[in-house]
Motif scaffolding. Structure first.
Motif, PDB file in Angstrom:
ATOM      1  N   LEU A 114      -7.689   0.688  -4.545  1.00  0.00           N
ATOM      2  CA  LEU A 114      -8.197  -0.209  -3.511  1.00  0.00           C
ATOM      3  C   LEU A 114      -9.421  -0.979  -3.994  1.00  0.00           C
ATOM      4  N   GLU A 139      -3.340   5.165   0.155  1.00  0.00           N
ATOM      5  CA  GLU A 139      -4.170   3.960   0.272  1.00  0.00           C
ATOM      6  C   GLU A 139      -4.333   3.555   1.731  1.00  0.00           C
ATOM      7  N   TRP A 140      -3.240   3.623   2.504  1.00  0.00           N
ATOM      8  CA  TRP A 140      -3.324   3.313   3.935  1.00  0.00           C
ATOM      9  C   TRP A 140      -4.301   4.256   4.620  1.00  0.00           C
ATOM     10  N   GLY A 156     -11.159  -6.097   2.558  1.00  0.00           N
ATOM     11  CA  GLY A 156     -10.651  -4.844   3.112  1.00  0.00           C
ATOM     12  C   GLY A 156     -10.663  -4.842   4.626  1.00  0.00           C
ATOM     13  N   ARG A 157     -11.727  -5.377   5.213  1.00  0.00           N
ATOM     14  CA  ARG A 157     -11.800  -5.464   6.681  1.00  0.00           C
ATOM     15  C   ARG A 157     -10.725  -6.416   7.222  1.00  0.00           C
ATOM     16  N   HIS A 203     -10.471  -4.333  -2.068  1.00  0.00           N
ATOM     17  CA  HIS A 203     -10.504  -3.942  -0.656  1.00  0.00           C
ATOM     18  C   HIS A 203     -11.646  -2.993  -0.303  1.00  0.00           C
ATOM     19  N   LEU A 204     -12.207  -2.327  -1.300  1.00  0.00           N
ATOM     20  CA  LEU A 204     -13.361  -1.475  -1.031  1.00  0.00           C
ATOM     21  C   LEU A 204     -14.314  -1.504  -2.205  1.00  0.00           C
ATOM     22  N   LEU A 208       0.821  -1.215   0.000  1.00  0.00           N
ATOM     23  CA  LEU A 208       0.000   0.000   0.000  1.00  0.00           C
ATOM     24  C   LEU A 208       0.850   1.257   0.000  1.00  0.00           C
ATOM     25  N   MET A 244      -7.458  -4.581   7.013  1.00  0.00           N
ATOM     26  CA  MET A 244      -7.369  -3.568   8.075  1.00  0.00           C
ATOM     27  C   MET A 244      -7.112  -4.209   9.426  1.00  0.00           C
ATOM     28  N   LEU A 280      -7.927   3.382   3.727  1.00  0.00           N
ATOM     29  CA  LEU A 280      -8.325   2.145   4.420  1.00  0.00           C
ATOM     30  C   LEU A 280      -8.544   2.396   5.906  1.00  0.00           C
ATOM     31  N   GLY A 296     -11.960   1.994   7.900  1.00  0.00           N
ATOM     32  CA  GLY A 296     -12.020   1.021   8.981  1.00  0.00           C
ATOM     33  C   GLY A 296     -12.618   1.593  10.247  1.00  0.00           C
ATOM     34  N   LEU A 353     -15.431  -0.609   3.059  1.00  0.00           N
ATOM     35  CA  LEU A 353     -14.553  -1.760   2.982  1.00  0.00           C
ATOM     36  C   LEU A 353     -15.334  -3.008   2.602  1.00  0.00           C
TER      37      LEU A 353
END
Length: 138
Positions: A74, A38-39, A100-101, A79-80, A34, A104, A42, A46, A96
């Motif tokens: 993502l 992106e982090w 994605g969850r 992830h989303l 990532l 995270m 996310l 989250g 998410l």
């Protein structure tokens, strides 16, 4: 000229924040590939649940175009997902996915460990620093 950049608090805070951010970025880049944007997307999703790009932009201190590109990457990675926004049909809501969850959850453990190590590195200076940051962040 008497101005001392190295003693200028805003500069020192920015340098310290960038260094800590790079150290943490190396961890989540190694774990999941990532980028910093992106982090941040996310991590915000989250915590917040479904929100718009505009909401994320205001919270994570990134330009809308950067957040949009990060969200697209993502989404492509699974992830989303994007959907219609509940209250404003002009907006797209991001949330998410199950993947994605799960990501995270893994990254959250890495973040917790990183923070514990950083606080240990600061030692007795950690508590006063956290209080000072709370005052500055108001």
């Amino acid at each position: 000229m008497s101005f001392d950049l190295d003693g200028f608090l805003p500069y020192r805070l920015a340098v310290a924040a960038a260094q800590v951010s790079r150290r943490f970025a190396a961890l989540y880049e190694a774990e999941a590939g990532l980028s910093i944007p992106e982090w941040r997307v996310l991590a915000h999703l989250g915590k917040s649940g479904p929100v718009s790009v505009r909401d994320i932009t205001q919270r994570v201190n990134l330009d809308k175009s950067v957040v949009s590109r990060a969200a697209t990457r993502l989404e492509q990675a699974g992830h989303l997902r994007k959907s219609g926004h509940d209250s404003d049909q002009r907006l797209v809501a991001l949330e998410l996915t199950e993947d994605g969850r799960a990501l995270m959850a893994r990254l959250g453990r890495i973040a917790d460990t990183f923070q514990a190590e950083l606080l240990a590195e600061l030692g007795e200076d950690a508590a006063p620093l956290l209080r000072a940051l709370d005052r500055l962040g108001r």
